[in-house]
Design an enzyme around this catalytic site. Structure first.
Site, mmCIF file in Angstrom:
data_model
loop_
_atom_site.group_PDB
_atom_site.id
_atom_site.type_symbol
_atom_site.label_atom_id
_atom_site.label_comp_id
_atom_site.label_asym_id
_atom_site.label_seq_id
_atom_site.Cartn_x
_atom_site.Cartn_y
_atom_site.Cartn_z
ATOM 1 N N SER A 68 -4.496 13.415 -23.154
ATOM 2 C CA SER A 68 -3.688 12.255 -23.543
ATOM 3 C C SER A 68 -3.732 11.144 -22.501
ATOM 4 O O SER A 68 -4.788 10.570 -22.249
ATOM 5 C CB SER A 68 -2.259 12.712 -23.819
ATOM 6 O OG SER A 68 -1.487 11.676 -24.358
ATOM 7 N N ASP A 284 -2.283 4.941 -25.997
ATOM 8 C CA ASP A 284 -2.635 5.794 -24.859
ATOM 9 C C ASP A 284 -4.018 6.401 -25.098
ATOM 10 O O ASP A 284 -4.690 6.109 -26.090
ATOM 11 C CB ASP A 284 -1.568 6.854 -24.598
ATOM 12 C CG ASP A 284 -1.480 7.895 -25.694
ATOM 13 O OD1 ASP A 284 -1.883 7.601 -26.829
ATOM 14 O OD2 ASP A 284 -1.000 9.014 -25.432
ATOM 15 N N ASP A 286 -5.365 9.205 -26.059
ATOM 16 C CA ASP A 286 -5.755 9.927 -27.272
ATOM 17 C C ASP A 286 -5.110 9.339 -28.519
ATOM 18 O O ASP A 286 -5.157 9.929 -29.593
ATOM 19 C CB ASP A 286 -5.440 11.425 -27.152
ATOM 20 C CG ASP A 286 -3.946 11.731 -27.118
ATOM 21 O OD1 ASP A 286 -3.162 10.831 -26.742
ATOM 22 O OD2 ASP A 286 -3.551 12.861 -27.450
ATOM 23 N N ARG A 511 19.038 16.572 -15.876
ATOM 24 C CA ARG A 511 18.444 17.735 -16.533
ATOM 25 C C ARG A 511 17.309 18.267 -15.667
ATOM 26 O O ARG A 511 16.674 17.506 -14.929
ATOM 27 C CB ARG A 511 17.921 17.390 -17.928
ATOM 28 C CG ARG A 511 16.682 16.525 -17.949
ATOM 29 C CD ARG A 511 16.137 16.322 -19.365
ATOM 30 N NE ARG A 511 14.873 15.581 -19.338
ATOM 31 C CZ ARG A 511 13.670 16.137 -19.246
ATOM 32 N NH1 ARG A 511 13.546 17.453 -19.147
ATOM 33 N NH2 ARG A 511 12.576 15.394 -19.237
ATOM 34 N N PRO A 512 17.022 19.575 -15.760
ATOM 35 C CA PRO A 512 15.905 20.128 -14.992
ATOM 36 C C PRO A 512 14.579 19.715 -15.605
ATOM 37 O O PRO A 512 14.446 19.624 -16.832
ATOM 38 C CB PRO A 512 16.114 21.646 -15.102
ATOM 39 C CG PRO A 512 16.881 21.826 -16.378
ATOM 40 C CD PRO A 512 17.739 20.609 -16.530
ATOM 41 N N SER A 513 13.597 19.444 -14.760
ATOM 42 C CA SER A 513 12.244 19.170 -15.246
ATOM 43 C C SER A 513 11.689 20.417 -15.927
ATOM 44 O O SER A 513 12.027 21.545 -15.565
ATOM 45 C CB SER A 513 11.337 18.782 -14.072
ATOM 46 O OG SER A 513 9.978 18.830 -14.450
ATOM 47 N N GLY A 514 10.812 20.209 -16.887
ATOM 48 C CA GLY A 514 10.171 21.344 -17.543
ATOM 49 C C GLY A 514 8.938 21.838 -16.816
ATOM 50 O O GLY A 514 8.392 22.884 -17.144
ATOM 51 N N ARG A 520 15.938 15.709 -12.944
ATOM 52 C CA ARG A 520 15.775 14.306 -13.339
ATOM 53 C C ARG A 520 17.145 13.670 -13.571
ATOM 54 O O ARG A 520 18.009 14.264 -14.222
ATOM 55 C CB ARG A 520 14.910 14.202 -14.594
ATOM 56 C CG ARG A 520 13.516 14.805 -14.396
ATOM 57 C CD ARG A 520 12.605 14.541 -15.586
ATOM 58 N NE ARG A 520 11.323 15.203 -15.440
ATOM 59 C CZ ARG A 520 10.301 14.744 -14.715
ATOM 60 N NH1 ARG A 520 10.434 13.587 -14.075
ATOM 61 N NH2 ARG A 520 9.169 15.408 -14.636
#
Length: 550
Positions: A68, A284, A286, A511-514, A520
């Site tokens: 991407s 972007d 793709d 929130r926690p990053s994945g 974040r």
């Protein structure tokens, strides 16, 4: 698993040893990393795609090789389920397991156990079909070949190489082939459907309100979107569009593309003074994300950004207008419209949509959550600010709509039904699609007679700021209510709330990053200075609670 199948797996797997000391995980984007270490992953996910086809009764499955908006040296591999949507979350742990299996014997054992648990036949008595696509990255061809080896190592499975396509095109092909078993669903069919639907919307613009809206310039991120948009331009010869950053000279995603424009809020490479005031768009790498912008003044690359929230609002407004023509309170059937956002949607957009009388629902961050929630409505519209999103129409609504457009006596109502039908054919209901989305934006702007400035005036974004706080363990943060409220550690949510109420129009969540050990922070307020200050204060708060320095 019989001995022949075991032997085939053993021989093919031995040619694709996994990289040592590296763990890969299947996320929203599938597997994505440096292309040089993805050979074994592509091979193994080829096997998974074939198993998925067998599990779903021989449905066509998609496998896309793309990274991407990442840099050109990266690549990735992800699977499209029968409806064109992303791989079911239930299979993600299996994807992780086989990608990280240390040797062929471990891999075969995992496959055998999983096939038995899922009731997947491996004796060749059932057929499996997988469509393969790739973007323009130099590494794509070899990774497609590795995926083919994985697919073809499964008895009864065949790989169908669709060549260089956009990610949304591959998802569309998968969805279309499974919905209509007689359909060829080729790339040409895709172009025919979107161009025909676009022309239909243009033809339905009332002649009294038709206004030309000028030229459009499109930045194609030096990716696959350039050559595909050129095909559409030729099919729609009167569409006034100039295509830039096609990949013939520049580098994929380097200072170009929707992700760069949306995050940095600057014009892409190849745009400048002569383009001031002209309507511009950016895809972007793709072609599954889309944002619009205008350059403000000569001499710098500062822009007015029209992001995914504004695209969503334009689509929602148009659909609401057409439904209001088509239905009134006397109708027994009232289509349910749901607008789905994440907490990262600008608060001004949410207020605008609610003021329109639309139902707005929040989900956790990630397209898979948005898509799943949108499926619950007759018309489900979702977009992320980054420009990825689409519109979903239920089968029940489409049956009702088809009847209305053929039996309705009132011309105005008949035309509204035809417009909504054309939207359902133009928009890619499998996944966010920058090309079909761009054509829908252009059709609606022409219908409204709006410039990009008229569109941008729907509402004014609240200033916002995003920050990252490094932590030892991101799982220490546990959230609820679509990631907007912190449950753990205790006390932190109360402290965030106490800070936020001090700022006019303040809104803040963490929130926690994945993907990495960071938390974040997102903050909004009535001024940029206030948003910056709120984000900074909450970041310090997170650091205090989790014991790390910013």
């Amino acid at each position: 698993m019989d001995e022949q199948q075991r032997s085939t797996f053993l021989q093919s797997a031995s040619r694709f040893p996994p990289p040592k000391g590296i763990k890969l995980y299947y996320g929203t984007a599938g597997f994505r990393t440096d292309a040089s270490i993805l050979q074994s992953t592509a091979f193994r996910i080829g096997i998974l795609a074939a198993l998925r086809s067998l599990k779903t009764g021989g449905a066509v499955i998609g496998l896309m090789i793309t990274a991407s908006h990442n840099k050109v040296s990266d690549n990735g591999v992800k699977v499209a389920d029968p409806g064109g949507e992303m791989l079911t979350q239930d299979w993600e742990p299996f994807a992780d397991s086989i990608a990280n299996a240390p040797d062929p014997d471990s891999l075969i054992q995992l496959i055998d156990e999983f096939a038995k648990k899922e009731g997947i036949p491996l004796n060749g008595t059932k057929a499996a079909a997988i469509l393969l696509g790739r973007d323009t990255r130099p590494s794509g061809e070899s990774l497609v070949e590795a995926a083919k080896q994985g697919i073809c190592s499964v008895n009864g499975a065949i790989a169908i190489d669709m060549g260089v396509v956009t990610t949304p095109q591959l998802h569309w092909m998968v969805r279309t082939r499974n919905k209509d078993l007689q359909a060829s669903a080729s790339e040409l069919d895709y172009f025919d459907q979107v161009s025909t639907s676009f022309r239909c919307l243009i033809d339905l613009i009332p002649k009294t309100s038709y206004h030309g809206i000028g030229k459009l310039i499109v930045d194609c991120a030096n990716g696959v979107g350039g050559e595909k948009l050129q095909v559409l331009k030729e099919k729609l010869s009167w569409l006034d569009v100039e295509i830039r950053n096609t990949g013939k000279q520049g580098i994929l995603n380097e200072q170009v593309g929707a992700d760069y424009v949306q995050k940095d809020k600057v014009a892409p490479q190849g745009f400048g003074g002569p383009d001031v005031g002209i309507r511009c768009a950016s895809l972007d790498g793709d072609a599954d994300r889309l944002v619009y912008f205008t350059i403000i003044t000569k001499g710098n690359n500062q822009i007015n950004l029209v992001d995914g929230d504004k695209i969503l609002s334009l689509f929602a407004l148009f659909i609401k207008d057409q439904l209001s023509i088509l239905t009134d309170d006397t109708y027994e059937y009232q289509p349910r419209v749901g607008v789905v956002q994440t907490a990262y949607a600008n608060g001004a957009s949410t207020k605008y949509l609610k003021d329109l009388g639309l139902q707005v629902i929040f989900t956790p961050t990630g397209v898979k959550y948005l898509h799943e929630k949108a499926q619950e409505y007759d018309i489900g519209i979702y977009f992320e600010a980054n420009g990825h999103g689409t519109i979903l129409f239920s089968d029940h609504f489409l049956c009702w709509l088809e009847d209305r457009k053929s039996t309705e006596k009132c011309l105005e109502k008949k035309n509204a039904a035809k417009r909504l039908w054309a939207v359902s054919k133009l928009i890619n209901q499998a996944v966010g699609d920058a090309l079909s989305g761009l054509l829908l934006v252009e059709a609606i702007l022409q219908h409204m007679g709006w410039s990009v400035d008229n569109w941008n005036e729907l509402y004014h974004d609240l200033p916002s700021r995003q920050l990252k706080v490094k932590v030892a363990d991101r799982t220490a943060i546990v959230t609820t209510n679509a990631e907007t409220i912190v449950q753990k550690p205790p006390g932190i949510q109360e402290a965030i709330t106490a800070l936020t109420v001090k700022y006019p129009q303040g809104r803040c969540f963490v929130r926690p990053s994945g993907t990495e050990d960071v938390v974040r922070v997102y903050a909004e307020a009535s001024t940029q200075e206030a948003a910056d200050e709120l984000a900074s204060c909450v970041a310090k708060l997170v650091d205090q609670f989790l014991g790390f320095h910013i």
